[in-house]
Scaffold this active site. Structure first.
Site, PDB file in Angstrom:
ATOM      1  N   CYS A 156       7.203  12.356  -1.303  1.00 54.08           N
ATOM      2  CA  CYS A 156       7.952  12.398  -0.037  1.00 54.08           C
ATOM      3  C   CYS A 156       9.176  13.294  -0.105  1.00 54.08           C
ATOM      4  O   CYS A 156       9.741  13.646   0.934  1.00 54.08           O
ATOM      5  CB  CYS A 156       8.390  10.997   0.365  1.00 54.08           C
TER       6      CYS A 156
HETATM    7  N1  CO8 Z   1      -0.802  -6.892   9.131  1.00 55.65           N
HETATM    8  C1  CO8 Z   1      -0.523  -8.184   8.828  1.00 55.65           C
HETATM    9  N2  CO8 Z   1      -0.008  -8.590   7.650  1.00 55.65           N
HETATM   10  C2  CO8 Z   1       0.241  -7.632   6.730  1.00 55.65           C
HETATM   11  C3  CO8 Z   1      -0.029  -6.273   6.970  1.00 55.65           C
HETATM   12  C4  CO8 Z   1      -0.577  -5.909   8.220  1.00 55.65           C
HETATM   13  N3  CO8 Z   1      -0.861  -4.616   8.534  1.00 55.65           N
HETATM   14  N4  CO8 Z   1       0.330  -5.567   5.875  1.00 55.65           N
HETATM   15  C5  CO8 Z   1       0.787  -6.448   4.982  1.00 55.65           C
HETATM   16  N5  CO8 Z   1       0.719  -7.706   5.477  1.00 55.65           N
HETATM   17  C6  CO8 Z   1       1.075  -8.959   4.822  1.00 55.65           C
HETATM   18  C7  CO8 Z   1       1.017  -8.830   3.303  1.00 55.65           C
HETATM   19  O1  CO8 Z   1      -0.332  -8.905   2.852  1.00 55.65           O
HETATM   20  C8  CO8 Z   1       1.864 -10.007   2.892  1.00 55.65           C
HETATM   21  O2  CO8 Z   1       1.072 -11.164   3.011  1.00 55.65           O
HETATM   22  P1  CO8 Z   1       1.167 -12.357   1.946  1.00 55.65           P
HETATM   23  O3  CO8 Z   1       2.594 -12.821   2.045  1.00 55.65           O
HETATM   24  O4  CO8 Z   1       0.127 -13.313   2.397  1.00 55.65           O
HETATM   25  O5  CO8 Z   1       0.898 -11.707   0.601  1.00 55.65           O
HETATM   26  C9  CO8 Z   1       2.953 -10.066   3.964  1.00 55.65           C
HETATM   27  O6  CO8 Z   1       2.411  -9.338   5.084  1.00 55.65           O
HETATM   28  C10 CO8 Z   1       4.243  -9.431   3.522  1.00 55.65           C
HETATM   29  O7  CO8 Z   1       3.958  -8.132   2.948  1.00 55.65           O
HETATM   30  P2  CO8 Z   1       5.064  -7.215   2.315  1.00 55.65           P
HETATM   31  O8  CO8 Z   1       5.936  -7.994   1.403  1.00 55.65           O
HETATM   32  O9  CO8 Z   1       4.368  -6.004   1.731  1.00 55.65           O
HETATM   33  O10 CO8 Z   1       5.875  -6.797   3.628  1.00 55.65           O
HETATM   34  P3  CO8 Z   1       7.213  -6.010   3.767  1.00 55.65           P
HETATM   35  O11 CO8 Z   1       8.069  -6.742   4.698  1.00 55.65           O
HETATM   36  O12 CO8 Z   1       7.794  -5.590   2.450  1.00 55.65           O
HETATM   37  O13 CO8 Z   1       6.749  -4.651   4.529  1.00 55.65           O
HETATM   38  C11 CO8 Z   1       6.360  -2.314   4.029  1.00 55.65           C
HETATM   39  C12 CO8 Z   1       5.831  -3.750   3.929  1.00 55.65           C
HETATM   40  C13 CO8 Z   1       6.419  -1.938   5.499  1.00 55.65           C
HETATM   41  C14 CO8 Z   1       5.385  -1.396   3.308  1.00 55.65           C
HETATM   42  C15 CO8 Z   1       7.780  -2.213   3.446  1.00 55.65           C
HETATM   43  O14 CO8 Z   1       7.842  -2.891   2.213  1.00 55.65           O
HETATM   44  C16 CO8 Z   1       8.237  -0.790   3.233  1.00 55.65           C
HETATM   45  O15 CO8 Z   1       8.202   0.053   4.096  1.00 55.65           O
HETATM   46  N6  CO8 Z   1       8.745  -0.491   2.036  1.00 55.65           N
HETATM   47  C17 CO8 Z   1       9.253   0.832   1.705  1.00 55.65           C
HETATM   48  C18 CO8 Z   1       8.123   1.666   1.303  1.00 55.65           C
HETATM   49  C19 CO8 Z   1       8.452   3.118   1.139  1.00 55.65           C
HETATM   50  O16 CO8 Z   1       9.372   3.656   1.694  1.00 55.65           O
HETATM   51  N7  CO8 Z   1       7.634   3.756   0.371  1.00 55.65           N
HETATM   52  C20 CO8 Z   1       7.695   5.133   0.201  1.00 55.65           C
HETATM   53  C21 CO8 Z   1       6.283   5.557   0.309  1.00 55.65           C
HETATM   54  S1  CO8 Z   1       6.045   7.179   0.681  1.00 55.65           S
HETATM   55  C22 CO8 Z   1       6.030   8.122  -0.774  1.00 55.65           C
HETATM   56  O17 CO8 Z   1       6.974   8.328  -1.423  1.00 55.65           O
HETATM   57  C23 CO8 Z   1       4.742   8.640  -1.249  1.00 55.65           C
HETATM   58  C24 CO8 Z   1       4.266   9.725  -0.412  1.00 55.65           C
HETATM   59  C25 CO8 Z   1       2.866   9.976  -0.725  1.00 55.65           C
HETATM   60  C26 CO8 Z   1       2.097  10.284   0.513  1.00 55.65           C
HETATM   61  C27 CO8 Z   1       0.703   9.864   0.292  1.00 55.65           C
HETATM   62  C28 CO8 Z   1      -0.128   9.964   1.517  1.00 55.65           C
HETATM   63  C29 CO8 Z   1      -1.091   8.870   1.658  1.00 55.65           C
END
Ligand code: CO8
Length: 373
Positions: A156
């Protein structure tokens, strides 16, 4: 040493978009079929049932409402869940070259420059569609640019790392007009099969022109005050796709060969790092947060951007101080902060001061301080 000026930006946006409702409907259908086909091993406790996604979670957790993709039909097909990308012949432009040219031409028009003025091309993005010849060299040829070209990948943060490389080249005199282009086809490397990932990414391509200033007729645009990069190794965001996969002995889960992350850990660890990075960068340039008119932040998660801007400013940022595009574009990896800059820079007048900042896998953080001429 030359002064470096950002004289133009460009953006390619796919013509097709997907709403959260469409994405959730498609994955829910796919999950139902997946679970039904494995009802017995699930019943025996040998494998875990997959959970269905929901729209409320997506908006609450990420702020994403919509994303653009290169091929909507393939991504939404519950039996496919990835784009259709027809194979192109070697005598045709590659997909990344084609979309790069659209963004670059817009950026050049804004800069008032022609392709032959360009003497450096950096393709900086998270996923490159082949090993070699470098996509950047293809773009250079198709554009009709001179000089040199190379590819680079810092996930990113690719665009800001590319901008620093371009600024260094321009300041040092090894180039006079460099384009940094970020063709992010994230949909080809996103995991649309699991609810944890399917909503995160979208496709886009950005271009930034960085030029050496001309003493006799100063270039209009955004002068680069300073750049700063930082990396710290972390396994919390990974994609293990690579040329050694075909020779590896041992078992691999197919989900390791596309994007995966520990999103919650990333959120917690990266936000304070980014806020400190920006504060340190400002301080080293003799500036403070009060000088900032705008923060063009990486667009991964609305909560992250609210937290980072609040930490830096010591109060909540207004929508104008930290513009958001992830609601419409989702996370477009390295293109995100540049899209925010592209769309939200022209309303600011001479003397305006801002920071372009990206962060992501690695971990990696890049910041570029800019002031409007
Ligand atoms: N619908 C319903 N429930 C969901 C969904 C969904 N779509 N997705 C997850 N859940 C559930 C999970 O399974 C979990 O359930 P359980 O408690 O039963 O296990 C629950 O919701 C809570 O999940 P999380 O703890 O994961 O939820 P968060 O509140 O942490 O939110 C996020 C998840 C949105 C992903 C958040 O953690 C976030 O945005 N974090 C920052 C991530 C970030 O910035 N990453 C950088 C990535 S980009 C990068 O650098 C790489 C680039 C490479 C590009 C590649 C291209 C593909």
């Amino acid at each position: 040493m030359n002064r470096a000026v950002v004289t133009g930006t460009g953006l390619w946006t796919p013509s097709e978009g997907i709403t959260n409702a469409e994405l959730v409907a498609s994955l829910s259908q796919a999950v139902e079929v997946w679970n039904a086909e494995r009802a017995e091993p699930i019943e025996r406790g040998e494998i875990e049932e997959r959970d269905a996604p929901n729209e409320r979670f997506i908006v609450r957790a990420s702020g994403v409402h919509h994303r653009y993709v290169i091929d909507k039909k393939g991504v939404l097909d519950p039996e496919r869940l990835r784009p259709h990308l027809p194979l192109r012949g070697e005598d045709e432009d590659s997909i990344q070259c084609e979309i790069s040219l659209v963004a670059i031409r817009e950026a050049l028009a804004q800069a008032g420059r022609a392709p032959e003025d360009v003497d450096g091309v950096i393709v900086a993005c998270s996923n490159l569609q082949r090993a070699y010849p470098a996509v950047a060299v293809e773009v250079q040829g198709a554009l009709g640019a001179g000089g040199w070209a190379y590819d680079m990948n810092v996930a990113c943060s690719s665009a800001t790392f590319g901008v620093q490389a371009a600024v260094d080249a321009v300041r040092g005199g090894s180039a006079r007009c460099v384009v940094v282009v970020s063709p992010e086809i994230t949909s080809a490397h996103n995991n649309f099969e699991l609810r944890d990932y399917h909503f995160i990414f979208g496709d886009a391509c950005t271009a930034v022109i960085i030029e050496a200033d001309d003493e006799d007729s100063p270039r209009a645009g955004w002068e680069v005050v300073g750049t700063r990069l930082q990396t710290l190794y972390s396994n919390n965001i990974r994609n293990d796709f690579g040329f050694m996969n075909r020779s590896e002995d041992g078992e691999r889960d197919a989900h390791e060969l596309v994007f995966r992350q520990q999103g919650r850990k990333v959120f917690k660890e990266v936000c304070p790092m980014v806020a400190k990075h920006i504060e340190d960068h400002l301080a080293d340039e003799g500036r403070s947060a009060e000088d900032l008119d705008r923060m063009w932040l990486h667009q991964a998660n609305l909560g992250m951007n609210l937290l980072i801007s609040k930490k830096v400013l010591g109060r909540e940022a207004s929508a104008s101080e930290a513009p958001v595009i992830l609601d419409e574009y989702a996370n477009t990896s390295s293109a995100g902060s540049v899209i925010a800059f592209h769309k939200y820079k022209d309303d600011l007048g001479p003397g305006a001061f801002g920071v372009l900042c990206s962060f992501g896998a690695g971990y990696s953080i890049g910041s570029v301080l800019l002031t409007r001429r």
